[in-house]
Scaffold this motif. Structure first.
Motif, PDB file in Angstrom:
ATOM      1  N   VAL A   1     105.138  82.116  13.829  1.00 44.81           N
ATOM      2  CA  VAL A   1     106.402  82.388  14.517  1.00 44.81           C
ATOM      3  C   VAL A   1     106.130  82.947  15.913  1.00 44.81           C
ATOM      4  O   VAL A   1     106.746  82.514  16.893  1.00 44.81           O
ATOM      5  CB  VAL A   1     107.283  83.361  13.696  1.00 44.81           C
ATOM      6  CG1 VAL A   1     108.431  83.909  14.525  1.00 44.81           C
ATOM      7  CG2 VAL A   1     107.802  82.670  12.450  1.00 44.81           C
ATOM      8  N   ILE A   2     105.191  83.873  16.019  1.00 49.17           N
ATOM      9  CA  ILE A   2     104.880  84.468  17.322  1.00 49.17           C
ATOM     10  C   ILE A   2     104.276  83.420  18.255  1.00 49.17           C
ATOM     11  O   ILE A   2     104.611  83.372  19.445  1.00 49.17           O
ATOM     12  CB  ILE A   2     103.957  85.684  17.160  1.00 49.17           C
ATOM     13  CG1 ILE A   2     104.711  86.791  16.422  1.00 49.17           C
ATOM     14  CG2 ILE A   2     103.463  86.178  18.518  1.00 49.17           C
ATOM     15  CD1 ILE A   2     103.854  87.971  16.029  1.00 49.17           C
ATOM     16  N   ALA A   3     103.413  82.569  17.727  1.00 49.87           N
ATOM     17  CA  ALA A   3     102.831  81.496  18.536  1.00 49.87           C
ATOM     18  C   ALA A   3     103.927  80.577  19.068  1.00 49.87           C
ATOM     19  O   ALA A   3     103.916  80.181  20.241  1.00 49.87           O
ATOM     20  CB  ALA A   3     101.817  80.712  17.718  1.00 49.87           C
ATOM     21  N   ARG A   4     104.883  80.248  18.221  1.00 50.77           N
ATOM     22  CA  ARG A   4     105.991  79.380  18.636  1.00 50.77           C
ATOM     23  C   ARG A   4     106.844  80.058  19.702  1.00 50.77           C
ATOM     24  O   ARG A   4     107.273  79.421  20.665  1.00 50.77           O
ATOM     25  CB  ARG A   4     106.851  79.002  17.425  1.00 50.77           C
ATOM     26  CG  ARG A   4     107.946  78.051  17.744  1.00 50.77           C
ATOM     27  CD  ARG A   4     107.408  76.705  18.188  1.00 50.77           C
ATOM     28  NE  ARG A   4     108.515  75.805  18.453  1.00 50.77           N
ATOM     29  CZ  ARG A   4     108.514  74.887  19.390  1.00 50.77           C
ATOM     30  NH1 ARG A   4     107.448  74.688  20.122  1.00 50.77           N
ATOM     31  NH2 ARG A   4     109.568  74.120  19.580  1.00 50.77           N
ATOM     32  N   MET A   5     107.084  81.356  19.556  1.00 48.67           N
ATOM     33  CA  MET A   5     107.846  82.089  20.567  1.00 48.67           C
ATOM     34  C   MET A   5     107.107  82.038  21.912  1.00 48.67           C
ATOM     35  O   MET A   5     107.730  81.909  22.964  1.00 48.67           O
ATOM     36  CB  MET A   5     108.060  83.549  20.152  1.00 48.67           C
ATOM     37  CG  MET A   5     108.926  83.751  18.923  1.00 48.67           C
ATOM     38  SD  MET A   5     110.634  83.279  19.164  1.00 48.67           S
ATOM     39  CE  MET A   5     110.805  82.061  17.884  1.00 48.67           C
ATOM     40  N   GLY A   6     105.781  82.138  21.865  1.00 52.28           N
ATOM     41  CA  GLY A   6     104.984  82.033  23.082  1.00 52.28           C
ATOM     42  C   GLY A   6     105.066  80.649  23.700  1.00 52.28           C
ATOM     43  O   GLY A   6     105.202  80.508  24.924  1.00 52.28           O
ATOM     44  N   GLU A   7     104.997  79.603  22.868  1.00 57.85           N
ATOM     45  CA  GLU A   7     105.096  78.225  23.353  1.00 57.85           C
ATOM     46  C   GLU A   7     106.430  77.975  24.045  1.00 57.85           C
ATOM     47  O   GLU A   7     106.505  77.248  25.038  1.00 57.85           O
ATOM     48  CB  GLU A   7     104.950  77.237  22.196  1.00 57.85           C
ATOM     49  CG  GLU A   7     103.567  77.167  21.608  1.00 57.85           C
ATOM     50  CD  GLU A   7     103.542  76.397  20.290  1.00 57.85           C
ATOM     51  OE1 GLU A   7     104.590  75.829  19.885  1.00 57.85           O
ATOM     52  OE2 GLU A   7     102.469  76.368  19.672  1.00 57.85           O
ATOM     53  N   LEU A   8     107.469  78.574  23.524  1.00 58.80           N
ATOM     54  CA  LEU A   8     108.808  78.404  24.089  1.00 58.80           C
ATOM     55  C   LEU A   8     109.055  79.311  25.297  1.00 58.80           C
ATOM     56  O   LEU A   8     110.124  79.248  25.911  1.00 58.80           O
ATOM     57  CB  LEU A   8     109.870  78.677  23.011  1.00 58.80           C
ATOM     58  CG  LEU A   8     109.880  77.704  21.834  1.00 58.80           C
ATOM     59  CD1 LEU A   8     110.835  78.204  20.748  1.00 58.80           C
ATOM     60  CD2 LEU A   8     110.256  76.309  22.296  1.00 58.80           C
ATOM     61  N   GLY A   9     108.097  80.169  25.601  1.00 67.27           N
ATOM     62  CA  GLY A   9     108.245  81.082  26.734  1.00 67.27           C
ATOM     63  C   GLY A   9     109.103  82.293  26.431  1.00 67.27           C
ATOM     64  O   GLY A   9     109.536  82.997  27.337  1.00 67.27           O
ATOM     65  N   LEU A  10     109.354  82.541  25.152  1.00 67.46           N
ATOM     66  CA  LEU A  10     110.193  83.668  24.764  1.00 67.46           C
ATOM     67  C   LEU A  10     109.393  84.958  24.592  1.00 67.46           C
ATOM     68  O   LEU A  10     109.955  86.045  24.657  1.00 67.46           O
ATOM     69  CB  LEU A  10     110.935  83.342  23.468  1.00 67.46           C
ATOM     70  CG  LEU A  10     111.858  82.132  23.553  1.00 67.46           C
ATOM     71  CD1 LEU A  10     112.414  81.798  22.178  1.00 67.46           C
ATOM     72  CD2 LEU A  10     112.984  82.390  24.535  1.00 67.46           C
ATOM     73  N   GLN A  11     108.096  84.824  24.367  1.00 64.17           N
ATOM     74  CA  GLN A  11     107.218  85.988  24.225  1.00 64.17           C
ATOM     75  C   GLN A  11     106.045  85.802  25.170  1.00 64.17           C
ATOM     76  O   GLN A  11     105.423  84.748  25.220  1.00 64.17           O
ATOM     77  CB  GLN A  11     106.705  86.112  22.784  1.00 64.17           C
ATOM     78  CG  GLN A  11     105.959  87.398  22.486  1.00 64.17           C
ATOM     79  CD  GLN A  11     104.518  87.418  22.996  1.00 64.17           C
ATOM     80  OE1 GLN A  11     103.825  86.426  22.948  1.00 64.17           O
ATOM     81  NE2 GLN A  11     104.086  88.559  23.474  1.00 64.17           N
ATOM     82  N   SER A  12     105.778  86.835  25.956  1.00 61.66           N
ATOM     83  CA  SER A  12     104.683  86.781  26.911  1.00 61.66           C
ATOM     84  C   SER A  12     104.101  88.176  27.074  1.00 61.66           C
ATOM     85  O   SER A  12     104.814  89.116  27.444  1.00 61.66           O
ATOM     86  CB  SER A  12     105.191  86.270  28.266  1.00 61.66           C
ATOM     87  OG  SER A  12     104.222  86.470  29.272  1.00 61.66           O
ATOM     88  N   ASP A  13     102.798  88.305  26.803  1.00 68.64           N
ATOM     89  CA  ASP A  13     102.147  89.600  27.002  1.00 68.64           C
ATOM     90  C   ASP A  13     102.142  89.974  28.481  1.00 68.64           C
ATOM     91  O   ASP A  13     102.278  91.146  28.829  1.00 68.64           O
ATOM     92  CB  ASP A  13     100.719  89.575  26.449  1.00 68.64           C
ATOM     93  CG  ASP A  13     100.662  89.749  24.948  1.00 68.64           C
ATOM     94  OD1 ASP A  13     101.667  90.190  24.347  1.00 68.64           O
ATOM     95  OD2 ASP A  13      99.612  89.453  24.358  1.00 68.64           O
ATOM     96  N   THR A  14     102.002  88.989  29.350  1.00 70.04           N
ATOM     97  CA  THR A  14     102.013  89.250  30.796  1.00 70.04           C
ATOM     98  C   THR A  14     103.359  89.804  31.228  1.00 70.04           C
ATOM     99  O   THR A  14     103.432  90.806  31.947  1.00 70.04           O
ATOM    100  CB  THR A  14     101.691  87.961  31.574  1.00 70.04           C
ATOM    101  OG1 THR A  14     100.414  87.469  31.159  1.00 70.04           O
ATOM    102  CG2 THR A  14     101.691  88.198  33.070  1.00 70.04           C
ATOM    103  N   ARG A  15     104.420  89.150  30.800  1.00 70.56           N
ATOM    104  CA  ARG A  15     105.770  89.609  31.151  1.00 70.56           C
ATOM    105  C   ARG A  15     106.039  90.999  30.566  1.00 70.56           C
ATOM    106  O   ARG A  15     106.638  91.851  31.213  1.00 70.56           O
ATOM    107  CB  ARG A  15     106.797  88.591  30.656  1.00 70.56           C
ATOM    108  CG  ARG A  15     108.153  88.752  31.259  1.00 70.56           C
ATOM    109  CD  ARG A  15     109.093  87.609  30.928  1.00 70.56           C
ATOM    110  NE  ARG A  15     109.224  87.419  29.494  1.00 70.56           N
ATOM    111  CZ  ARG A  15     109.000  86.269  28.871  1.00 70.56           C
ATOM    112  NH1 ARG A  15     108.630  85.208  29.549  1.00 70.56           N
ATOM    113  NH2 ARG A  15     109.145  86.166  27.566  1.00 70.56           N
TER     114      ARG A  15
END
Length: 76
Positions: A40-54
């Motif tokens: 789920v977290i990987a998918r959120m990252g792929e969609l640009g919804l989760q970003s450690d940089t942001r």
């Protein structure tokens, strides 16, 4: 009423504010298996919804006025 899915829980957390990958994993851990949470977290990252940089940028912007560079580095 049905319990929210991991995806829904992740979206609710991310809608409130940016979360680091580790922080989001910790919040979701009690609601699913580790591999499900990671997917789920990987998918959120792929969609640009989760970003450690942001997350890091928002964290620094929010606390820069009160803390020095050394403390911010340690907090992250």
């Amino acid at each position: 009423m049905a319990e929210p899915s991991l995806r829904e829980r992740a979206l609710r957390h991310l809608a409130r504010r940016d979360h680091s990958r580790a922080e989001l994993a910790r919040k979701l851990a009690s609601h699913g298996e580790a591999d499900e949470v990671e997917a789920v977290i990987a998918r959120m990252g792929e969609l640009g919804l989760q970003s450690d940089t942001r997350f890091a940028e928002a964290f620094v912007r929010g606390k820069a006025a009160r803390f020095g560079a050394s403390r911010l580095r340690n907090e992250l």
